[in-house]
Design a protein around this motif. Structure first.
Motif, PDB file in Angstrom:
ATOM      1  N   VAL A 203     -12.328  -7.792 -13.456  1.00 30.72           N
ATOM      2  CA  VAL A 203     -11.740  -6.476 -13.210  1.00 30.72           C
ATOM      3  C   VAL A 203     -10.356  -6.641 -12.590  1.00 30.72           C
ATOM      4  CG1 VAL A 203     -11.996  -4.350 -11.874  1.00 30.72           C
ATOM      5  CG2 VAL A 203     -13.986  -5.393 -12.943  1.00 30.72           C
ATOM      6  N   GLY A 204      -9.425  -5.797 -12.985  1.00 29.83           N
ATOM      7  CA  GLY A 204      -8.107  -5.815 -12.380  1.00 29.83           C
ATOM      8  C   GLY A 204      -7.007  -5.624 -13.411  1.00 29.83           C
ATOM      9  N   LEU A 205      -5.798  -5.334 -12.921  1.00 30.94           N
ATOM     10  CA  LEU A 205      -4.656  -5.090 -13.807  1.00 30.94           C
ATOM     11  C   LEU A 205      -3.793  -6.323 -13.965  1.00 30.94           C
ATOM     12  CD1 LEU A 205      -3.647  -1.602 -12.322  1.00 30.94           C
ATOM     13  CD2 LEU A 205      -5.245  -2.092 -14.189  1.00 30.94           C
ATOM     14  N   ILE A 206      -3.645  -7.106 -12.890  1.00 32.49           N
ATOM     15  CA  ILE A 206      -2.912  -8.379 -12.956  1.00 32.49           C
ATOM     16  C   ILE A 206      -3.634  -9.394 -12.082  1.00 32.49           C
ATOM     17  CG2 ILE A 206      -0.667  -7.286 -13.365  1.00 32.49           C
ATOM     18  CD1 ILE A 206       0.010  -7.862 -10.396  1.00 32.49           C
ATOM     19  N   ARG A 207      -3.344 -10.691 -12.279  1.00 34.72           N
ATOM     20  CA  ARG A 207      -3.856 -11.772 -11.431  1.00 34.72           C
ATOM     21  C   ARG A 207      -5.357 -11.651 -11.210  1.00 34.72           C
ATOM     22  NH1 ARG A 207      -0.144 -14.394  -8.269  1.00 34.72           N
ATOM     23  NH2 ARG A 207      -1.559 -14.398  -6.475  1.00 34.72           N
ATOM     24  N   GLN A 208      -6.099 -11.462 -12.313  1.00 33.44           N
ATOM     25  CA  GLN A 208      -7.543 -11.198 -12.180  1.00 33.44           C
ATOM     26  C   GLN A 208      -8.342 -12.411 -11.738  1.00 33.44           C
ATOM     27  OE1 GLN A 208      -5.702 -10.421 -14.935  1.00 33.44           O
ATOM     28  NE2 GLN A 208      -6.300  -8.447 -15.810  1.00 33.44           N
ATOM     29  N   GLY A 209      -7.849 -13.648 -11.969  1.00 30.93           N
ATOM     30  CA  GLY A 209      -8.623 -14.813 -11.571  1.00 30.93           C
ATOM     31  C   GLY A 209      -7.978 -16.110 -12.001  1.00 30.93           C
ATOM     32  N   TYR A 210      -8.762 -17.178 -11.852  1.00 30.79           N
ATOM     33  CA  TYR A 210      -8.283 -18.517 -12.185  1.00 30.79           C
ATOM     34  C   TYR A 210      -8.578 -18.857 -13.640  1.00 30.79           C
ATOM     35  CZ  TYR A 210      -7.652 -19.649  -7.211  1.00 30.79           C
ATOM     36  OH  TYR A 210      -7.239 -19.677  -5.909  1.00 30.79           O
ATOM     37  N   ALA A 211      -7.698 -19.659 -14.234  1.00 33.93           N
ATOM     38  CA  ALA A 211      -7.930 -20.235 -15.567  1.00 33.93           C
ATOM     39  C   ALA A 211      -7.504 -21.688 -15.524  1.00 33.93           C
ATOM     40  CB  ALA A 211      -7.149 -19.472 -16.629  1.00 33.93           C
ATOM     41  N   CYS A 212      -8.272 -22.547 -16.219  1.00 30.31           N
ATOM     42  CA  CYS A 212      -7.945 -23.968 -16.277  1.00 30.31           C
ATOM     43  C   CYS A 212      -6.855 -24.203 -17.320  1.00 30.31           C
ATOM     44  CB  CYS A 212      -9.197 -24.780 -16.609  1.00 30.31           C
ATOM     45  SG  CYS A 212      -8.886 -26.555 -16.736  1.00 30.31           S
ATOM     46  N   GLU A 213      -5.875 -25.044 -16.968  1.00 30.21           N
ATOM     47  CA  GLU A 213      -4.770 -25.332 -17.890  1.00 30.21           C
ATOM     48  C   GLU A 213      -5.212 -26.236 -19.033  1.00 30.21           C
ATOM     49  OE1 GLU A 213      -1.975 -23.877 -17.541  1.00 30.21           O
ATOM     50  OE2 GLU A 213      -1.895 -23.238 -15.448  1.00 30.21           O
ATOM     51  N   VAL A 214      -6.387 -26.897 -18.884  1.00 26.94           N
ATOM     52  CA  VAL A 214      -6.824 -27.895 -19.870  1.00 26.94           C
ATOM     53  C   VAL A 214      -7.932 -27.357 -20.770  1.00 26.94           C
ATOM     54  CG1 VAL A 214      -7.788 -30.214 -20.162  1.00 26.94           C
ATOM     55  CG2 VAL A 214      -6.176 -29.747 -18.285  1.00 26.94           C
ATOM     56  N   CYS A 215      -8.977 -26.782 -20.152  1.00 29.23           N
ATOM     57  CA  CYS A 215     -10.115 -26.310 -20.950  1.00 29.23           C
ATOM     58  C   CYS A 215     -10.203 -24.790 -20.878  1.00 29.23           C
ATOM     59  CB  CYS A 215     -11.414 -26.970 -20.475  1.00 29.23           C
ATOM     60  SG  CYS A 215     -11.963 -26.395 -18.858  1.00 29.23           S
ATOM     61  N   SER A 216     -11.323 -24.236 -21.333  1.00 29.79           N
ATOM     62  CA  SER A 216     -11.468 -22.781 -21.425  1.00 29.79           C
ATOM     63  C   SER A 216     -12.112 -22.168 -20.191  1.00 29.79           C
ATOM     64  CB  SER A 216     -12.315 -22.430 -22.655  1.00 29.79           C
ATOM     65  OG  SER A 216     -13.597 -23.032 -22.546  1.00 29.79           O
ATOM     66  N   PHE A 217     -12.211 -22.918 -19.096  1.00 31.94           N
ATOM     67  CA  PHE A 217     -12.885 -22.410 -17.900  1.00 31.94           C
ATOM     68  C   PHE A 217     -12.060 -21.300 -17.247  1.00 31.94           C
ATOM     69  CE2 PHE A 217     -13.788 -22.484 -13.323  1.00 31.94           C
ATOM     70  CZ  PHE A 217     -15.162 -22.284 -13.350  1.00 31.94           C
ATOM     71  N   ILE A 218     -12.739 -20.166 -16.940  1.00 28.18           N
ATOM     72  CA  ILE A 218     -12.124 -18.999 -16.292  1.00 28.18           C
ATOM     73  C   ILE A 218     -13.087 -18.513 -15.220  1.00 28.18           C
ATOM     74  CG2 ILE A 218     -11.430 -16.590 -16.631  1.00 28.18           C
ATOM     75  CD1 ILE A 218     -10.783 -17.352 -19.544  1.00 28.18           C
ATOM     76  N   CYS A 219     -12.568 -18.149 -14.053  1.00 29.61           N
ATOM     77  CA  CYS A 219     -13.479 -17.626 -13.024  1.00 29.61           C
ATOM     78  C   CYS A 219     -12.742 -16.701 -12.065  1.00 29.61           C
ATOM     79  CB  CYS A 219     -14.156 -18.755 -12.241  1.00 29.61           C
ATOM     80  SG  CYS A 219     -13.050 -19.635 -11.127  1.00 29.61           S
ATOM     81  N   HIS A 220     -13.556 -15.854 -11.374  1.00 26.65           N
ATOM     82  CA  HIS A 220     -13.020 -15.013 -10.308  1.00 26.65           C
ATOM     83  C   HIS A 220     -12.536 -15.895  -9.149  1.00 26.65           C
ATOM     84  CE1 HIS A 220     -15.915 -12.026 -12.133  1.00 26.65           C
ATOM     85  NE2 HIS A 220     -14.836 -11.268 -12.006  1.00 26.65           N
ATOM     86  N   VAL A 221     -11.668 -15.347  -8.334  1.00 26.26           N
ATOM     87  CA  VAL A 221     -11.241 -16.052  -7.124  1.00 26.26           C
ATOM     88  C   VAL A 221     -12.455 -16.300  -6.225  1.00 26.26           C
ATOM     89  CG1 VAL A 221      -9.859 -15.841  -5.017  1.00 26.26           C
ATOM     90  CG2 VAL A 221      -8.899 -15.123  -7.220  1.00 26.26           C
ATOM     91  N   SER A 222     -13.366 -15.316  -6.145  1.00 23.99           N
ATOM     92  CA  SER A 222     -14.548 -15.460  -5.286  1.00 23.99           C
ATOM     93  C   SER A 222     -15.561 -16.455  -5.849  1.00 23.99           C
ATOM     94  CB  SER A 222     -15.220 -14.103  -5.085  1.00 23.99           C
ATOM     95  OG  SER A 222     -15.562 -13.531  -6.333  1.00 23.99           O
ATOM     96  N   CYS A 223     -15.483 -16.773  -7.159  1.00 24.48           N
ATOM     97  CA  CYS A 223     -16.436 -17.713  -7.774  1.00 24.48           C
ATOM     98  C   CYS A 223     -15.923 -19.156  -7.754  1.00 24.48           C
ATOM     99  CB  CYS A 223     -16.713 -17.316  -9.228  1.00 24.48           C
ATOM    100  SG  CYS A 223     -17.641 -15.784  -9.420  1.00 24.48           S
ATOM    101  N   LYS A 224     -14.670 -19.356  -7.436  1.00 25.45           N
ATOM    102  CA  LYS A 224     -14.041 -20.682  -7.561  1.00 25.45           C
ATOM    103  C   LYS A 224     -14.767 -21.739  -6.737  1.00 25.45           C
ATOM    104  CE  LYS A 224      -9.677 -23.020  -6.403  1.00 25.45           C
ATOM    105  NZ  LYS A 224     -10.037 -23.587  -5.088  1.00 25.45           N
ATOM    106  N   ASP A 225     -15.123 -21.408  -5.498  1.00 21.37           N
ATOM    107  CA  ASP A 225     -15.738 -22.411  -4.621  1.00 21.37           C
ATOM    108  C   ASP A 225     -17.198 -22.676  -4.951  1.00 21.37           C
ATOM    109  OD1 ASP A 225     -13.339 -22.623  -3.309  1.00 21.37           O
ATOM    110  OD2 ASP A 225     -13.870 -21.157  -1.753  1.00 21.37           O
TER     111      ASP A 225
END
Length: 730
Positions: free
Chosen positions: A98-120
């Motif tokens: 959810v969000g309009l910008i900067r919604q979360g993290y994405a890996c520069e190498v593979c397809s992994f995407i996650c929320h900021v709260s899910c990163k850890d």
């Protein structure tokens, strides 16, 4: 889910869950299938955590050594914050980003995407394992995390000509916890404009609008096929059933009430509002300032100024500040105008022409009141007093940009401008403190694309939340980022308001409420075209037909305003009084009489106008005795002696005369003469008289010429009564 069988959710139990979904251990009873290569673990962790530890060799401080961990150490993800332009799911928890910008993290190498709260909590293994990428979707019903189902559907776009491709801005949000939520197929008569082949593919989703007088929100959805439609209906019904079984109550922050009768004409042109006390609200309209006494239906035309955009109350100095007029000047008025008094003064602050933001506060704790107005980049400070000349200009300062918001934060003035906020001392002697520190590289993105400043508020004693048009950021008192987590808006915000615990964000589809301490999105109110009328957000205008004044009741505003009874079919009108500034909002006398005549013509309505009998005595015939009828009241009530004299002279009601009394002439005698036990002076006891065929009227008591003298026990104390029922006198 252990308590939900024979549904599409069965695969949640039977399919192996991804080993990293540790949040399931607390809420869902199902046990994932363990890998055969995982050895028994001496640790006390749950099975989920064992699998995670075995699968993720890079997890910090592992609790045991496994012979399975002999493979080369995999690489970690190269994560960076990204902006996604289409709906995207978190690889870890499967929830929408959810969000309009900067919604979360994405890996520069593979397809992994996650929320900021899910990163850890997510496994930092790059590239992402194939079994993790293909795992079934799942949900955590306790925390509302996960995706139960997804697919392409079509809905009627609220904006004509809008792109048909899904974007990140939500067009509608419905809460499954809503008790009125329902989903169903449709009939051809429900969708008269749909083609015949589309009708089996359409379903309807409905939820309440939390106001009983308003119609519910109803959304028609076109699925890609009839099979797909059945899946959607089954899944939505199943989710609701799960929520009900888990007893998940809606975490309502705001409870909505209609603040006043929608037929009041001034509501239609209302631009601003303020709660004066429990029974009065002030409405700033296109035509002036009005005060509404919600319990007495009294309307006061307080100020004649046109276009009242904002109302600021300064009760300490008995002054009202209005931002009003075509040129948006600030005007000062005496408190007495709220009562209907003619204004003693109307002071226009000349330098405030074109004012775009206004707020009030105290110069220092316990000190005099102040008013702060922003014109372009200039912020002006005035001291306000009840003594003439009522205002004194103290200082002005230039903001780093055009001022978009003003408010009081920690007894200082907070100024919002594009991509920034700053704190100013009200005495004006110290330099501003920027709340977006240039020394913090994580906030550098704000300077790259200007974002509108909407709102700022305190979070506890050490943090502030800065609300911009695209997201919210937590900072400390020096303007450095205090949390990695940013607040994500589901849709473009139009306005914000807050209290000590929650932030309320207004958008095109309704209102979203966030817990400012946990960043949780806790409530959605699906009311289109609703906007706040005061800074606190307690009074709102809903642009429906007719427009409605809506009051948001919550823990911080509870009891601030008495909620009157309202009706959708009110015939009330503004009725003039002797005062030219006061009106009564009521049904006019002619209209009321017409309503009464209509009710009298209708037998059913007429019967409702007559109340049921209360507090009456039953009259019983005690049998004939020598041609006499002895009538007695049951039960016999003996009045206190203090009431005797006041009641004695009252006319006796016709209903107390027996049928025989109406057909014959009687000489009456008090019931006490026959042993009835009642006081001879009690005028309300039934009487019995011996017949007198020669008389057509009751005999007049001999002592009637002296009404003050009491009658004798054996003499009647009623004067005369005609038998035709048309004339009676005491």
């Amino acid at each position: 889910l252990p308590d939900f069988q024979d549904s599409i959710f069965e695969y949640f139990n039977t399919s192996p869950l991804a080993p990293d979904l540790t949040f399931r251990t607390a809420d869902i009873d199902s046990t994932p299938q363990k890998s055969e290569t995982t050895p028994p673990s001496p640790s006390t962790a749950s099975e989920h955590e064992e699998v995670k530890a075995a699968s993720v060799p890079t997890s910090p401080s592992p609790t045991y050594q496994s012979t399975a961990l002999t493979t080369p150490k995999p690489k970690a993800h190269q994560l960076s914050i990204k902006t996604f332009s289409s709906p995207t799911q978190c690889t870890h928890c499967t929830s929408l980003m959810v969000g309009l910008i900067r919604q979360g993290y994405a890996c520069e190498v593979c397809s992994f995407i996650c929320h900021v709260s899910c990163k850890d909590h997510a496994p930092l293994v790059c590239p992402i394992p194939a079994e993790q990428a293909k795992r079934p979707q799942g949900i955590d019903v306790q925390r509302g995390i996960g995706t139960a189902y997804k697919g392409y559907v079509r809905i009627r776009s609220p904006v004509e000509g809008k792109s048909t491709q899904p974007g990140v801005v939500a067009s509608l949000v419905l809460d499954l916890r809503d008790e009125e939520f329902s989903v169903s197929s449709v009939l051809a008569s429900d969708v008269i404009h749909a083609t015949r082949k589309d009708i089996p593919c359409i379903f309807r989703v409905t939820s309440s609008q939390l106001i009983s007088q308003l119609s519910s929100v109803s959304l028609l959805v076109l699925a890609e096929s009839e099979v797909e439609k059945r899946k959607w209906v089954r899944i939505l019904e199943g989710l609701q059933s799960i929520l009900t079984k888990n007893l998940l109550k809606s975490r309502q922050v705001h409870v909505l009430h209609e603040a006043y009768d929608a037929s009041l004409p001034v509501i239609k042109t209302t631009l601003s509002a303020a709660v004066l006390d429990r029974e009065r609200i002030a409405l700033g309209t296109e035509d002036g300032l009005f005060v509404v006494e919600v319990t007495r239906d009294v309307i006061v035309r307080a100020v004649d100024s046109k276009k009242v955009y904002q109302i600021d109350l300064i009760p300490k100095e008995k002054i009202i500040a209005l931002l009003c007029g075509r040129n948006r000047h600030v005007h000062l008025h005496p408190w007495g105008v709220l009562e209907g008094a003619e204004p003693a003064f109307d002071i226009k602050l000349a330098d405030t022409k074109g004012c775009q933001a206004l707020t009030t506060g105290l110069l220092r704790p316990g000190g005099p009141a102040c008013l702060l107005a922003a014109v372009k980049r200039q912020v002006q400070c005035y001291e306000i007093t009840r003594a003439k000349p009522h205002h004194k200009r103290l200082w002005e300062v230039q903001a780093p940009g055009a001022v978009q918001w003003l408010g009081m934060v920690r007894e200082r003035l907070c100024v919002g401008y594009p991509s920034g906020f700053a704190l100013l001392a009200l005495q004006g002697e110290s330099s501003p403190i920027s709340l977006v520190s240039p020394a913090d590289p994580s906030l550098a993105f704000l300077a790259q694309q200007p974002l509108d400043a909407l709102h700022a508020l305190e979070v506890g004693s050490s943090e502030l939340l800065l609300c911009f048009s695209q997201l919210g950021i937590y900072v400390d008192g020096q303007g450095r980022r205090s949390r990695t987590q940013e607040l994500m808006w589901p849709a473009t915000p139009l306005a914000c308001s807050s209290n000590s615990s929650h932030l309320t964000v207004y958008s095109e589809y309704g209102v979203d409420v966030f817990d400012i301490h946990t960043t949780e999105w806790v409530q959605t109110i699906s009311l289109r075209k609703i906007r706040p009328l005061n800074v606190e957000g307690t009074l709102n205008l809903l642009s429906s037909e007719p427009p409605r004044l809506i009051y948001f009741s919550n823990t911080s505003s509870e009891g601030d305003l008495t909620i009157p009874e309202t009706s959708d079919h009110s015939r009330k009108l503004m009725v003039r009084t002797r005062s030219k500034r006061k009106f009564l909002f009521k049904v006019p006398e002619e209209e009321r009489l017409q309503q009464r005549r209509e009710m009298l013509r209708d037998p059913e309505l007429r019967s409702k106008m007559i109340s049921n009998p209360t507090n009456f005595n039953h009259v019983a015939h005690m049998g004939p005795g020598d041609g006499m009828q002895v009538l007695m009241d049951l039960p016999l009530s003996v009045m206190p002696s203090s009431q005797d004299d006041s009641v004695r002279d009252k006319p006796r009601p016709l209903s107390s005369i027996s049928r025989q009394q109406r057909s014959k002439t009687h000489i009456t005698r008090t019931a006490s003469d026959f042993g009835g036990g009642a006081s001879p002076r009690d005028p309300d006891q039934d009487l019995d008289r011996e017949p007198d065929s020669d008389s057509t009227k009751h005999s007049t008591p001999s002592n009637s010429s002296n009404p003050s003298s009491p009658p004798s026990p054996n003499s009647p104390h009623r004067s005369q009564l005609t038998l035709d029922g048309l004339d009676s006198e005491a």
